[in-house]
Design an enzyme around this catalytic site. Structure first.
Site: not given
Ligand code: NAI
Ligand code: 15L
Length: 269
Positions: A15-16, A71, A111, A138
């Site tokens: 997406g990014l 990733g 995160h 993650y």
């Protein structure tokens, strides 16, 4: 370092990266694409896993810089995270070092510090050197990635800008995102600054727009030359009317990492 021109974009089907593929060429970059999945409309993209060391060596050969987005981007078992994010990122750094690539822009994440309490009221913004407090395996892999980047700088002189991205999507879709949103246009501005600033060594920055409700300090990002132009505030009225204000008693509202601290989204969706 001369301004980079040819840039390897890993995670190119994601997406990014799809947003960045639309925006980064305007800054003059030729993008080379890499992903384990085929990239739509880009038959020239390298389709390979980060576990494939030979494919990585070939993909990084001759590029001026790497934007590493590939990733697992949500929570998963430790074994899966180990393979894709920890070993995969190590494989990429080793390939870059062996092929003499001078700089990597690493997609770290909020995160990595997700268990940090979100500042309320007049509390100071969260500094970039706040202790790491990963909220998931993650987040732990992003914390590892930042350490890996520091190591490759200290040991081998390979530069990195680690970007602790907040939420980079076309629009903020939650009340938390009003604080951590990075518009795609600001994302491209920040990646461009990270690719072109001089002498970054290993620099860690938060990645977000200049949000009115910002939770963290953008000083290190601004020091690269990043000037965010967007603010999530125009979306606030609608999102708060729909969901209400953040409740500090709710752990998913009270930490930087949002619901990753107690109910993380699992990969794959
Ligand atoms: P995404 O899940 O849409 O894209 C990740 C891409 O990596 C996928 O296309 C996937 O096929 C590829 N990939 C996964 N494992 C791979 C492997 N072993 N070998 C090769 N390719 C592999 O995620 P998104 O949202 O585009 O995020 C991109 C990066 O930015 C990720 O590293 C994510 O952790 C990070 N990030 C993104 C944020 C966001 O707001 N989108 C926020 C914070 C960090
Ligand atoms: C991330 O690190 C994820 O990759 C992305 O999908 C979003 O969930 C983002 O953080 C977030 O915190 O909103």
């Amino acid at each position: 370092m001369p301004a980079p021109r040819t840039v390897l974009l890993t995670g190119a089907a994601g997406g990014l990266a799809t947003l960045m593929r639309g925006l980064l060429p305007e800054y003059g970059y030729d993008l080379r694409l890499f992903d384990v999945r085929p990239v739509e409309d880009a038959p020239e993209a390298v389709t390979a896993d980060l576990a494939d060391k030979e494919a990585l060596r070939e993909a990084v050969r001759g590029v001026d810089a790497i934007v590493h987005l590939a990733g697992i981007s949500l929570e998963a078992s430790f074994e899966k995270i180990l393979k894709a994010n920890i070993e995969g990122t190590y494989n990429l750094y080793e390939a870059a070092h062996r092929e003499g690539v001078p700089r990597i822009v690493f997609a770290s994440s909020n995160h990595a510090v997700g268990f940090t309490p979100a500042p309320r009221g007049d509390a100071p913004l969260i500094p970039i050197d706040t202790p790491r407090r990963p909220d998931t395996f993650y987040g732990l892999s992003k914390s590892f990635g930042e350490d890996l980047a520091q190591f490759y700088w200290d040991k081998h002189g390979l530069e990195t800008v680690s970007v602790r991205i907040g939420s980079c999507f076309p629009e903020p879709t939650s009340v938390r995102m009003l604080s951590v949103w990075m518009s795609p246009a600001d994302g491209a501005r920040l990646f461009h600054a990270a690719l072109t600033a001089e002498n970054v060594g290993h620099t860690v920055v938060y990645g977000s727009s200049a949000n009115t409700r910002l939770w963290w300090d953008l000083t290190t990002a601004r020091a690269l030359g990043y000037e965010p132009r967007d603010d999530s505030e125009p979306y606030a009225g609608k999102l708060i009317a729909e969901h209400g204000e953040l409740d500090p008693e709710n752990p998913a509202h009270a930490h930087l990492g949002g619901h990753f601290v107690n109910d993380p989204p699992i990969w794959p969706h």
